[in-house]
Design a protein around this motif. Structure first.
Motif, mmCIF file in Angstrom:
data_model
loop_
_atom_site.group_PDB
_atom_site.id
_atom_site.type_symbol
_atom_site.label_atom_id
_atom_site.label_comp_id
_atom_site.label_asym_id
_atom_site.label_seq_id
_atom_site.Cartn_x
_atom_site.Cartn_y
_atom_site.Cartn_z
ATOM 1 N N ARG A 11 0.830 -1.281 0.083
ATOM 2 C CA ARG A 11 0.037 -0.004 -0.046
ATOM 3 C C ARG A 11 0.966 1.548 0.048
ATOM 4 O O ARG A 11 2.334 1.150 -0.021
ATOM 5 C CB ARG A 11 -0.909 0.014 1.214
ATOM 6 C CG ARG A 11 -0.178 -0.086 2.463
ATOM 7 C CD ARG A 11 -1.240 -0.464 3.695
ATOM 8 N NE ARG A 11 -0.701 -0.319 4.973
ATOM 9 C CZ ARG A 11 -0.117 -1.377 5.408
ATOM 10 N NH1 ARG A 11 -0.419 -2.503 4.834
ATOM 11 N NH2 ARG A 11 0.587 -1.371 6.611
ATOM 12 N N LEU A 12 0.331 2.410 -0.345
ATOM 13 C CA LEU A 12 1.070 3.638 -0.235
ATOM 14 C C LEU A 12 1.866 3.862 0.861
ATOM 15 O O LEU A 12 1.655 3.776 1.982
ATOM 16 C CB LEU A 12 0.057 4.845 -0.296
ATOM 17 C CG LEU A 12 0.840 6.104 -0.552
ATOM 18 C CD1 LEU A 12 1.682 6.275 -1.742
ATOM 19 C CD2 LEU A 12 -0.253 7.155 -0.493
ATOM 20 N N GLY A 13 3.052 3.992 0.691
ATOM 21 C CA GLY A 13 4.182 4.219 1.658
ATOM 22 C C GLY A 13 4.623 2.927 2.585
ATOM 23 O O GLY A 13 5.645 2.822 3.282
ATOM 24 N N ALA A 14 4.103 1.678 2.115
ATOM 25 C CA ALA A 14 4.543 0.540 2.766
ATOM 26 C C ALA A 14 5.851 -0.045 2.134
ATOM 27 O O ALA A 14 6.154 0.038 0.909
ATOM 28 C CB ALA A 14 3.500 -0.469 2.684
ATOM 29 N N VAL A 282 1.239 -4.358 -7.403
ATOM 30 C CA VAL A 282 2.410 -3.373 -7.326
ATOM 31 C C VAL A 282 2.454 -2.073 -8.057
ATOM 32 O O VAL A 282 2.599 -0.953 -7.637
ATOM 33 C CB VAL A 282 3.464 -4.242 -7.792
ATOM 34 C CG1 VAL A 282 4.871 -3.245 -7.901
ATOM 35 C CG2 VAL A 282 4.228 -5.321 -6.903
ATOM 36 N N PHE A 283 1.504 -2.421 -9.244
ATOM 37 C CA PHE A 283 1.311 -1.142 -9.949
ATOM 38 C C PHE A 283 0.180 -0.223 -9.422
ATOM 39 O O PHE A 283 0.517 1.110 -9.419
ATOM 40 C CB PHE A 283 0.766 -1.436 -11.409
ATOM 41 C CG PHE A 283 0.525 -0.350 -12.298
ATOM 42 C CD1 PHE A 283 1.414 0.003 -13.151
ATOM 43 C CD2 PHE A 283 -0.660 0.131 -12.557
ATOM 44 C CE1 PHE A 283 1.192 1.219 -14.052
ATOM 45 C CE2 PHE A 283 -1.061 1.176 -13.223
ATOM 46 C CZ PHE A 283 -0.113 1.640 -14.101
ATOM 47 N N GLU A 288 -0.037 5.146 -7.631
ATOM 48 C CA GLU A 288 -0.795 6.213 -6.809
ATOM 49 C C GLU A 288 0.475 7.116 -6.172
ATOM 50 O O GLU A 288 0.252 8.336 -6.250
ATOM 51 C CB GLU A 288 -1.352 5.436 -5.223
ATOM 52 C CG GLU A 288 -1.941 6.338 -4.353
ATOM 53 C CD GLU A 288 -2.515 5.451 -3.260
ATOM 54 O OE1 GLU A 288 -3.240 6.029 -2.328
ATOM 55 O OE2 GLU A 288 -2.496 4.347 -3.271
ATOM 56 N N VAL A 289 1.827 6.702 -5.975
ATOM 57 C CA VAL A 289 2.790 7.697 -5.676
ATOM 58 C C VAL A 289 2.944 8.512 -7.151
ATOM 59 O O VAL A 289 3.400 9.706 -6.867
ATOM 60 C CB VAL A 289 4.068 6.769 -5.396
ATOM 61 C CG1 VAL A 289 5.314 7.768 -5.138
ATOM 62 C CG2 VAL A 289 3.789 5.810 -4.203
ATOM 63 N N MET A 430 9.295 10.380 -2.856
ATOM 64 C CA MET A 430 8.424 9.372 -2.964
ATOM 65 C C MET A 430 8.337 8.528 -3.995
ATOM 66 O O MET A 430 8.355 7.228 -4.136
ATOM 67 C CB MET A 430 7.054 9.619 -2.415
ATOM 68 C CG MET A 430 6.703 9.983 -0.923
ATOM 69 S SD MET A 430 4.898 10.440 -0.605
ATOM 70 C CE MET A 430 4.254 8.859 -0.835
ATOM 71 N N MET A 431 8.511 9.189 -5.056
ATOM 72 C CA MET A 431 8.517 8.756 -6.491
ATOM 73 C C MET A 431 9.782 7.762 -6.632
ATOM 74 O O MET A 431 9.791 6.892 -7.397
ATOM 75 C CB MET A 431 8.375 9.757 -7.370
ATOM 76 C CG MET A 431 8.306 9.118 -8.899
ATOM 77 S SD MET A 431 6.701 7.787 -9.126
ATOM 78 C CE MET A 431 7.132 6.981 -10.816
ATOM 79 N N GLN A 432 10.828 8.281 -5.816
ATOM 80 C CA GLN A 432 12.176 7.776 -6.004
ATOM 81 C C GLN A 432 12.457 6.670 -5.032
ATOM 82 O O GLN A 432 13.518 6.028 -4.745
ATOM 83 C CB GLN A 432 13.307 8.805 -5.890
ATOM 84 C CG GLN A 432 13.245 9.854 -7.252
ATOM 85 C CD GLN A 432 14.582 11.030 -6.817
ATOM 86 O OE1 GLN A 432 15.166 10.728 -5.935
ATOM 87 N NE2 GLN A 432 14.312 11.559 -7.840
#
Length: 488
Positions: A11-14, A282-283, A288-289, A430-432
Motif C-alpha cells: 500500500r502507499l508508503g509500505a 504493485v502497479f 498512486e505515488v 516518494m517517487m524515488q
C-alpha cells in the motif's frame, strides 16, 4: 505482523521487506531437542556438542584476540570492536554451508504444523516436543552456526575497502551494523530447546528489521565516494554484498515465516504466486505515488497467460516489478508531458501541467507467458526509450536517467518561494523510493533489481526502441525441488 510478504501488504508508503513479528510457539518447553542436522550434510548429529557460546572457538583463541599489533584488548566499546574484528577473521576461515532450494523447501514442510491437533506423545518416545517444533529448533541450530560466518565475510569485505571509502559515514554505519549484529548472534546461548528457538527467532526478527535500509545507506556512501574507487570495483563489491544479503535474508526470513504458516506458502515461498495479480497490486501502489508526484498516471494492461502461477518468493518479484513499473511510468509521463522534467509541486511545472493536460498517456502493457521451467514477463512502454549508447549502462550501479533538482528551491520557503514546492519535493522523494529506501535517482534500483532476478537463475534484459519506448523482459524460474543446482 509478518504476512509472508503477500502482495496485499502493498500500500502507499509500505515497504515490501516487512519486519517480522513472531507468534510464540504455544508448545515451547525446556525439553532439549537433539542437535541432528535438519538436512543431509549441513550438520552431523551430535547430542554431546559442547554447550559453549563461542561456537567452535576455544577460550584460548578468544581470550588472545587483540589489536593487529598484538596489544591486549582494552575496555569499553573500542575493546569490544577489536575483539569482534578478531572473531571476524577467525570466522572467515570457515567454509559456508550452501543450502539448495529443495533443502529450503524440505525444512519448510517439516516445520509446518499439522492441520489437525497433534496426537498425544507416545509413551517412551523420549520427547514431548511436536515434530514440527523439533524441525524449527534444528533449523535454528543451523542458522546459529551459519549466519555468523556469512556476516563475518561481509565485515571483512568492508574492512578491505580503501581507507577513504571505509571512513565514509554511510559505509561506516553499515559496517558497524554488521559488527553489532554479529555480536548479538555470537552472544546468544546454544539453542537446545523450543523456548531457546523462540527467543532466538525474536532476536533474529529484530536484526532482519535493523538491516532493512542497508542497500540505500551503502548506495549513498558509494555515491559520495565514487571518485575514490573505480566504478568496476564498486560494482563488484555491491554485487557480492547484495548477493550475500539476499542469501542471509532468505535463510532468516524463511525461518521466521515458519512461525506464521499460510496454506499456499512454504516458509517465504509462495507455491501459488500469480505474477499478474502481484503486478496489478504493485502497479496500484507505484501509480498512486506517481499520481501524487505528477498529478497523473498511466494505466496498466495485463494480457497473455494471466491465470498462470509459479512458486517464488513474493518480496523478490515485488521489488523487481516496483522498480520496472516505476521507471516505465516515469518515462511515459515525462516523455509526453515534460520532456524529462520533474514535478515541482503546486507552483507549476510538470505537476501542474500534467494535472491540466488533455494529452492521452499510452498504457503500459505487461504480458505473461509460462513454460514448464519458468515464467517470462514482458513490460512494454511508450516512454521514448533509452539512447543506444546508454543501453549498456542501464543496469550499472550509479547510472541514472533521473535529472537532479536543486533541493534549496523547494526548501527555501522563507525566501518567498511557493510553499507548495515542499509538497512537490516530498512527492518526488516518494517517487524515488524503492524497496528498502530511496534508491531510484541514485541509480541503484535497476542494478539491484537485476541481482534479484539473477539470484535464482532468472534474468532481466531491456530492448530499447529509442524515440518510441522500451521492452523489458523478466524471466523467473519456477522454484521447485528440481532446482537442486541453485544454492543459497
Amino acid at each position: 505482523m509478518y504476512t509472508h510478504a503477500r502482495s496485499s501488504a502493498l500500500r502507499l508508503g509500505a515497504r515490501l521487506h516487512r519486519p517480522v513479528s513472531l507468534l510464540r510457539v504455544a508448545s515451547a518447553t525446556r525439553t532439549a531437542v537433539p542437535r541432528a542436522c535438519w538436512h543431509s550434510g549441513l550438520r552431523r548429529a551430535s547430542a554431546t556438542e559442547p554447550a559453549a557460546t563461542n561456537h567452535g572457538f576455544d577460550d584460548a583463541n578468544l581470550s588472545a584476540l587483540g589489536d593487529p599489533s598484538g596489544g591486549a584488548i582494552g575496555g569499553g566499546a573500542s575493546g569490544n570492536v577489536t575483539r569482534l574484528q578478531g572473531i571476524v577473521h577467525l570466522l572467515c576461515r570457515r567454509q559456508l554451508t550452501p543450502v539448495t532450494l529443495p533443502e529450503l523447501l524440505r525444512i519448510g514442510r517439516a516445520a509446518m504444523p499439522p492441520p489437525e491437533k497433534p496426537a498425544a506423545p507416545v509413551a517412551g518416545a523420549g520427547t514431548d516436543v511436536p515434530p514440527h517444533v523439533q524441525a524449527l529448533v534444528r533449523n535454528a541450530q543451523f542458522l546459529q552456526a551459519e549466519l555468523p560466518v556469512r556476516l563475518a565475510r561481509r565485515c571483512k569485505a568492508f574492512e578491505e575497502l580503501p581507507f577513504i571509502v571505509g571512513i565514509n559515514p554511510h559505509i561506516q554505519q553499515t559496517y558497524n551494523l554488521y559488527l553489532e549484529s554479529l555480536d548479538k548472534l555470537m552472544g546468544f546461548r546454544p539453542i537446545e530447546t523450543a523456548a531457546d528457538e523462540t527467543e532466538y527467532s525474536s532476536m533474529l526478527a529484530s536484526l532482519v528489521d535493523a538491516h532493512t535500509d542497508v542497500i540505500p545507506t551503502v548506495s549513498q556512501g558509494f555515491l559520495e565516494c565514487r571518485k575514490y574507487m573505480p566504478a568496476a570495483d564498486i560494482g563488484a563489491f555491491l554485487d557480492r554484498l547484495i548477493m550475500a544479503r539476499i542469501g542471509v535474508r532468505v535463510l532468516a526470513e524463511h525461518h521466521l515465516a515458519l512461525h506464521t504458516p499460510h496454506p499456499s506458502f512454504i516458509g517465504i515461498v509462495n507455491t501459488q504466486l500469480s505474477p499478474a495479480r502481484v503486478a496489478r497490486q504493485v502497479f496500484d501502489y507505484v501509480s498512486e505515488v506517481a499520481e501524487f508526484h505528477y498529478g497523473v498516471a498511466t494505466e496498466l494492461v495485463i494480457d497473455g497467460m494471466v491465470d498462470e502461477t509459479l512458486a517464488y518468493i513474493p518480496v523478490h518479484i515485488e521489488y523487481i516489478l516496483a522498480e520496472l513499473l516505476k521507471n516505465s511510468i516515469r518515462a511515459t509521463v515525462e516523455s509526453r508531458l515534460g520532456a524529462g522534467q520533474h514535478g515541482t509541486g503546486g507552483g507549476g511545472g510538470l505537476l501542474a501541467g500534467a494535472a491540466n493536460s488533455n494529452v492521452p498517456l499510452p498504457a503500459i502493457r505487461l504480458t505473461v507467458a509460462k513454460s514448464p521451467q519458468d515464467v517470462v514477463l514482458r513490460i512494454r512502454d511508450e516512454g521514448g526509450g533509452v539512447p543506444y549508447d546508454s543501453l549498456q549502462k542501464i543496469f550499472e550501479y550509479a547510472y541514472t536517467t533521473v535529472k537532479k533538482r536543486d533541493p534549496n528551491a523547494a526548501l527555501d520557503t522563507a525566501s518567498g518561494s511557493d510553499p507548495g514546492d515542499m509538497l512537490g519535493y516530498s512527492a518526488e522523494a516518494m517517487m524515488q523510493q524503492g524497496i528498502g529506501g530511496p534508491i531510484a535517482g541514485l541509480g541503484y534500483g535497476l542494478g539491484t533489481a537485476s541481482v534479484y532476478a539473477r539470484y535464482f537463475g532468472g534474468s532481466l534484459r531491456m530492448v530499447s526502441l529509442y524515440g518510441h519506448g522500451c521492452d523489458v523482459f523478466l524471466r523467473l524460474p519456477n522454484i521447485d525441488t528440481s532446482m537442486s543446482d541453485v544454492k543459497i
